[in-house]
Design a protein around this motif. Sequence first.
Motif, short mmCIF file in Angstrom:
data_model
loop_
_atom_site.label_atom_id
_atom_site.label_comp_id
_atom_site.label_asym_id
_atom_site.label_seq_id
_atom_site.Cartn_x
_atom_site.Cartn_y
_atom_site.Cartn_z
N ALA A 85 0.83 -1.20 0.00
CA ALA A 85 0.00 0.00 0.00
C ALA A 85 0.87 1.26 0.00
O ALA A 85 0.65 2.18 -0.80
CB ALA A 85 -0.93 0.00 1.21
N ILE A 86 1.90 1.27 0.85
CA ILE A 86 2.79 2.45 0.91
C ILE A 86 3.52 2.62 -0.41
O ILE A 86 3.59 3.72 -0.98
CB ILE A 86 3.80 2.29 2.08
N TYR A 87 4.04 1.52 -0.93
CA TYR A 87 4.76 1.59 -2.22
C TYR A 87 3.84 2.07 -3.34
O TYR A 87 4.24 2.91 -4.16
CB TYR A 87 5.34 0.20 -2.54
N SER A 88 2.60 1.55 -3.37
CA SER A 88 1.66 1.96 -4.42
C SER A 88 1.33 3.44 -4.33
O SER A 88 1.22 4.12 -5.35
CB SER A 88 0.37 1.14 -4.35
N LEU A 89 1.22 3.92 -3.09
CA LEU A 89 0.94 5.35 -2.89
C LEU A 89 2.09 6.18 -3.45
O LEU A 89 1.88 7.15 -4.20
CB LEU A 89 0.75 5.62 -1.40
N PHE A 90 3.30 5.77 -3.12
CA PHE A 90 4.48 6.48 -3.63
C PHE A 90 4.51 6.44 -5.16
O PHE A 90 4.71 7.46 -5.82
CB PHE A 90 5.74 5.84 -3.04
N GLU A 91 4.25 5.26 -5.72
CA GLU A 91 4.31 5.11 -7.18
C GLU A 91 3.19 5.89 -7.88
O GLU A 91 3.36 6.34 -9.01
CB GLU A 91 4.23 3.63 -7.56
N MET A 92 2.06 6.04 -7.20
CA MET A 92 0.99 6.86 -7.77
C MET A 92 1.46 8.31 -7.88
O MET A 92 1.24 8.96 -8.90
CB MET A 92 -0.27 6.78 -6.91
N GLY A 93 2.12 8.78 -6.83
CA GLY A 93 2.67 10.14 -6.86
C GLY A 93 3.66 10.29 -8.01
O GLY A 93 3.63 11.27 -8.76
N VAL A 94 4.53 9.27 -8.16
CA VAL A 94 5.53 9.31 -9.23
C VAL A 94 4.85 9.32 -10.60
O VAL A 94 5.27 10.05 -11.51
CB VAL A 94 6.48 8.08 -9.09
N SER A 95 3.79 8.52 -10.75
CA SER A 95 3.06 8.47 -12.02
C SER A 95 2.41 9.81 -12.33
O SER A 95 2.49 10.30 -13.48
CB SER A 95 1.96 7.40 -11.98
N VAL A 96 1.79 10.40 -11.32
CA VAL A 96 1.13 11.70 -11.53
C VAL A 96 2.17 12.74 -11.93
O VAL A 96 1.97 13.53 -12.86
CB VAL A 96 0.37 12.14 -10.26
N TRP A 97 3.30 12.71 -11.23
CA TRP A 97 4.42 13.62 -11.57
C TRP A 97 4.81 13.42 -13.03
O TRP A 97 4.96 14.40 -13.78
CB TRP A 97 5.59 13.31 -10.64
N GLU A 98 4.98 12.17 -13.45
CA GLU A 98 5.44 11.91 -14.82
C GLU A 98 4.40 12.35 -15.85
O GLU A 98 4.75 12.90 -16.89
CB GLU A 98 5.77 10.42 -14.99
N ILE A 99 3.12 12.08 -15.54
CA ILE A 99 2.07 12.44 -16.49
C ILE A 99 1.96 13.97 -16.61
O ILE A 99 1.84 14.51 -17.71
CB ILE A 99 0.72 11.83 -16.06
N SER A 100 2.07 14.66 -15.45
CA SER A 100 1.87 16.11 -15.51
C SER A 100 3.11 16.84 -16.05
O SER A 100 2.98 17.82 -16.76
CB SER A 100 1.51 16.64 -14.12
N ARG A 101 4.31 16.36 -15.73
CA ARG A 101 5.51 17.10 -16.15
C ARG A 101 6.19 16.51 -17.38
O ARG A 101 7.12 17.11 -17.92
CB ARG A 101 6.53 17.14 -15.02
N GLY A 102 5.81 15.29 -17.73
CA GLY A 102 6.43 14.67 -18.92
C GLY A 102 7.84 14.16 -18.67
O GLY A 102 8.54 13.77 -19.61
N ALA A 103 8.28 14.18 -17.41
CA ALA A 103 9.62 13.67 -17.10
C ALA A 103 9.51 12.76 -15.89
O ALA A 103 8.58 12.90 -15.08
CB ALA A 103 10.57 14.82 -16.79
N THR A 104 10.46 11.84 -15.77
CA THR A 104 10.39 10.92 -14.65
C THR A 104 10.88 11.60 -13.37
O THR A 104 11.64 12.57 -13.42
CB THR A 104 11.24 9.67 -14.91
N PHE A 105 10.45 11.07 -12.23
CA PHE A 105 10.80 11.63 -10.92
C PHE A 105 12.30 11.42 -10.65
O PHE A 105 13.02 12.36 -10.34
CB PHE A 105 9.94 10.94 -9.86
N PHE A 106 12.74 10.17 -10.76
CA PHE A 106 14.16 9.87 -10.71
C PHE A 106 14.72 9.96 -12.13
O PHE A 106 13.94 10.05 -13.08
CB PHE A 106 14.39 8.44 -10.19
N PRO A 107 16.05 9.90 -12.32
CA PRO A 107 16.57 9.80 -13.69
C PRO A 107 15.95 8.57 -14.38
O PRO A 107 15.69 7.56 -13.73
CB PRO A 107 18.08 9.61 -13.48
#
Lengths: 193, 193
Positions: A85-107
């Motif tokens: 659950a914690i990992y999925s929450l983090f990954e959802m944030g990462v996905s939203v970041w990638e979709i909105s900014r067009g770049a990945t959170f980490f390299p």
Amino acid sequence: MRSPQSLHNGDTPSPLPRIPHFQSTLSVQKLRRFNSLILVFRLAAFCFSLASSIFMLTNSRGSNSPRWYDYDAFRFVFAANAIVAIYSLFEMGVSVWEISRGATFFPEVLQVWFDFGHDQVFAYLLLSADSAGTELARTLKGTDTCTAANAFCLQSDISVALGFAGFLFIGVSSLLSGFRVACFIINGSRFHL
Amino acid sequence: MRSPQSLHNGDTPSPLPRIPHFQSTLSVQKLRRFNSLILVFRLAAFCFSLASSIFMLTNSRGSNSPRWYDYDAFRFVFAANAIVAIYSLFEMGVSVWEISRGATFFPEVLQVWFDFGHDQVFAYLLLSADSAGTELARTLKGTDTCTAANAFCLQSDISVALGFAGFLFIGVSSLLSGFRVACFIINGSRFHL
């Protein structure tokens, strides 16, 4: 695969095949759709594993009733679901970041391997926990524990079943992020067009 | 996809960038090395899962001793390991065929999806069986069954442990065949160069 858009009108074609490496609008749109799909699966995995861990956590009814943390397998079910659950929450944030900014959170290289590695390991972890939980729940069924405290056994069953649903979704996420890794290995980019 | 063999010597090159998509010797060699690697992992998976199923199958000592087939989880361990052993044997044959003849046993598209789908499902199946088997073995440890028939419990433990080793190898095979599927989706061929 390689798009020929870099050839402008009037350019003389080079005799060697050139491999331009930029992302077309279509490619970006497709990646966004792909990421949205991953986001949906991660959301589902989050909901089910959170529900499963809450069901297990609240499975104690006073001092006379059996408690979930007295059983190793149920502790395993709770821990695995909470981690997912914690990992999925983090990954959802990462996905939203990638979709909105067009770049990945980490390299990019780190991101695709991080996602895939964790998806794969956590999918196996969750399945292992839920299988162990199922076996313990089945064993308890035949004992006095379940005769005396039927609600305890029922709630454990529900928790394990929710965990299996969470596993299904993180399993699919792991397939999708595995595809991104393969794209990265083959094309040098997470874009698959 | 498009094969360039139709271009003969002396032909004038087309003005569009050409995408030669033939398999170079290097590419064929790399694929062969990749298939050999898969073959090694399949052999390991076969050995471990066969050993595990044999250990479980022979885990009965007369009518006074507990029998493995009285326990659902041990039946599950035996069945999953036997299925994986048979499947691995078949896949080893398919791999040897592909390495020796340079072509897949089934049509290419069917072969890559067949391998990956079965690897994935059987890896999850084996992990699930072994986790359930572990939980049952742990539960039995605290009962009279293991006090009276220690050899039975020990042999079950060994069988489950061997099953976990088999899972590791079929898990890695599933990663490799997943990479082949991704190559096929991206390049239209299982060759990844």
